[in-house]
Design a protein around this motif. Structure first.
Motif, PDB file in Angstrom:
ATOM      1  N   GLY A  14     -10.014  31.419  84.625  1.00 25.67           N
ATOM      2  CA  GLY A  14      -9.359  32.118  83.530  1.00 25.67           C
ATOM      3  C   GLY A  14      -8.066  31.498  83.066  1.00 25.67           C
ATOM      4  N   GLY A  15      -7.649  30.395  83.682  1.00 26.49           N
ATOM      5  CA  GLY A  15      -6.375  29.784  83.328  1.00 26.49           C
ATOM      6  C   GLY A  15      -6.354  29.229  81.918  1.00 26.49           C
ATOM      7  N   PHE A  16      -7.445  28.582  81.525  1.00 25.97           N
ATOM      8  CA  PHE A  16      -7.508  27.988  80.181  1.00 25.97           C
ATOM      9  C   PHE A  16      -7.377  29.067  79.114  1.00 25.97           C
ATOM     10  CE2 PHE A  16      -9.312  25.939  76.512  1.00 25.97           C
ATOM     11  CZ  PHE A  16      -8.980  24.607  76.654  1.00 25.97           C
ATOM     12  N   THR A  17      -8.133  30.163  79.290  1.00 23.14           N
ATOM     13  CA  THR A  17      -8.084  31.259  78.316  1.00 23.14           C
ATOM     14  C   THR A  17      -6.726  31.926  78.300  1.00 23.14           C
ATOM     15  OG1 THR A  17     -10.451  31.658  78.615  1.00 23.14           O
ATOM     16  CG2 THR A  17      -9.159  33.417  77.605  1.00 23.14           C
ATOM     17  N   ALA A  18      -6.148  32.133  79.482  1.00 31.85           N
ATOM     18  CA  ALA A  18      -4.855  32.812  79.569  1.00 31.85           C
ATOM     19  C   ALA A  18      -3.757  32.017  78.875  1.00 31.85           C
ATOM     20  CB  ALA A  18      -4.497  33.046  81.038  1.00 31.85           C
ATOM     21  N   VAL A  19      -3.732  30.717  79.097  1.00 29.73           N
ATOM     22  CA  VAL A  19      -2.705  29.879  78.467  1.00 29.73           C
ATOM     23  C   VAL A  19      -2.903  29.835  76.946  1.00 29.73           C
ATOM     24  CG1 VAL A  19      -1.794  27.528  78.299  1.00 29.73           C
ATOM     25  CG2 VAL A  19      -2.349  28.494  80.530  1.00 29.73           C
ATOM     26  N   SER A  20      -4.156  29.769  76.490  1.00 29.75           N
ATOM     27  CA  SER A  20      -4.430  29.762  75.049  1.00 29.75           C
ATOM     28  C   SER A  20      -3.943  31.049  74.398  1.00 29.75           C
ATOM     29  CB  SER A  20      -5.926  29.572  74.800  1.00 29.75           C
ATOM     30  OG  SER A  20      -6.385  28.338  75.325  1.00 29.75           O
ATOM     31  N   LEU A  21      -4.235  32.187  75.035  1.00 28.69           N
ATOM     32  CA  LEU A  21      -3.777  33.474  74.493  1.00 28.69           C
ATOM     33  C   LEU A  21      -2.254  33.565  74.526  1.00 28.69           C
ATOM     34  CD1 LEU A  21      -6.398  35.901  76.067  1.00 28.69           C
ATOM     35  CD2 LEU A  21      -6.221  35.230  73.668  1.00 28.69           C
ATOM     36  N   ALA A  22      -1.651  33.075  75.603  1.00 24.23           N
ATOM     37  CA  ALA A  22      -0.191  33.112  75.703  1.00 24.23           C
ATOM     38  C   ALA A  22       0.457  32.275  74.608  1.00 24.23           C
ATOM     39  CB  ALA A  22       0.246  32.615  77.084  1.00 24.23           C
TER      40      ALA A  22
END
Length: 310
Positions: free
Chosen positions: A139-147
């Motif tokens: 989930g790191g890729f998605t979390a950073v993109s949303l952030a």
């Protein structure tokens, strides 16, 4: 003190203290909007797509730069006639009525929000070059993109002045590697990489026609300075100047950058490259320089699949 007559109602608008002290965008912020929206993924892979046409492909860049400048002058003129928030929407509504304006605004809005996810993913993909573990975190890729998306939204919520300063800083950071390639890279050009100049054998008109679809996409975003016209300081002067300045700056970077990449990377290698600017930087400065210009894995996979079909 009164403002000029409103273009739609013909009524004189009173200048209130809030309007007089409202933060506004200047020439540099507006120019950064134009440059930041023009220079993107359409330019990152263009040298590889143009490699089969050799150095003669620069004719296509010059032709498209002239066309983009003409279009930029049209937007500059429209901004002088109608310096209203909305840009293309405002012009369409003024010329063809509310329904045409609605269609333009709806299509423009969809194109913006639909591209946000791709831009955020590209940003995270670039971070993966410097933080390889990011790709493997659940989930790191998605979390950073949303952030990243929420960070930009938060900056805009602080006001137009904050957004303008943020745009200037980010565009400056994005331009530094390309300016370094386009200017310093001229000393690394190997003339044999540019020969033959026109391997395709096409005429001048044929070259422009063949390369136009590959270069036209890179100039999207010329209208950017016209959209926030209501928050621009002296829009009748600032928007035209920013549009012309931004378009001219992008045209020079496109032409010089493509020339340098073609002159430093052999044509056969360049035609198969998924990261042409990264390859050129590697020739000049090694791994450290190439990492700053390496496209995210998504764009590299897209380039490889496109090259395979060709």
């Amino acid at each position: 003190m009164t403002k000029p007559l409103d273009a739609t109602s013909g009524r004189s608008q009173q200048t209130t203290p809030e309007m007089a002290t409202r933060p506004s965008l200047g020439i540099w912020a507006c120019s950064a909007l134009v440059v930041g929206n023009i220079i993107g993924s359409g330019f990152y892979l263009s040298p590889a797509a143009l490699a089969p046409y050799g150095a003669a492909a620069l004719v296509g860049w010059v032709g498209m730069a002239v066309a983009a400048m003409c279009l930029g002058l049209v937007f500059a003129r429209l901004a002088g006639v109608r310096p209203a928030t909305g840009g293309p929407y405002a012009y369409s509504r003024m010329a063809f009525g509310p329904f045409a304006g609605f269609l333009v605004a709806w299509a423009y809005w969809i194109s913006i929000w639909a591209s946000l996810a791709a831009i955020a993913m590209a940003f995270t993909g670039y971070l993966g070059v410097f933080f390889p573990n990011l790709q493997h975190m659940p989930g790191g890729f998605t979390a950073v993109s949303l952030a990243a998306m929420w960070l930009v939204a938060a900056i805009n919520m602080f006001g137009v002045r904050s957004a303008g300063r943020f745009q200037i800083v980010t565009v400056g950071l994005k331009l530094l590697p390309f300016i370094a390639i386009a200017l310093l890279g001229l000393f690394w050009i190997e003339p044999q990489n540019l020969i033959p100049i026109n391997p395709s054998g096409l005429s001048m008109l044929g070259l422009i026609s063949a390369t136009a679809p590959l270069t036209m996409f890179a100039f999207l975003g010329i209208e950017s300075a016209t959209v926030p016209a209501g928050d621009v300081d002296d829009p009748k002067r600032t928007i035209p100047r920013a549009t012309v300045l931004g378009t001219l700056c992008c045209g020079l970077i496109f032409i010089l950058g493509t020339l340098v990449v073609m002159g430093t990377v052999p044509r056969e290698t360049l035609a198969r490259s998924a990261a042409p600017f990264s390859d050129a930087a590697f020739v000049m400065w090694g791994w450290w320089g190439s990492s700053w210009l390496r496209p995210p894995s998504f764009f590299r996979r897209l380039a490889r699949s496109t090259a395979g079909r060709c």
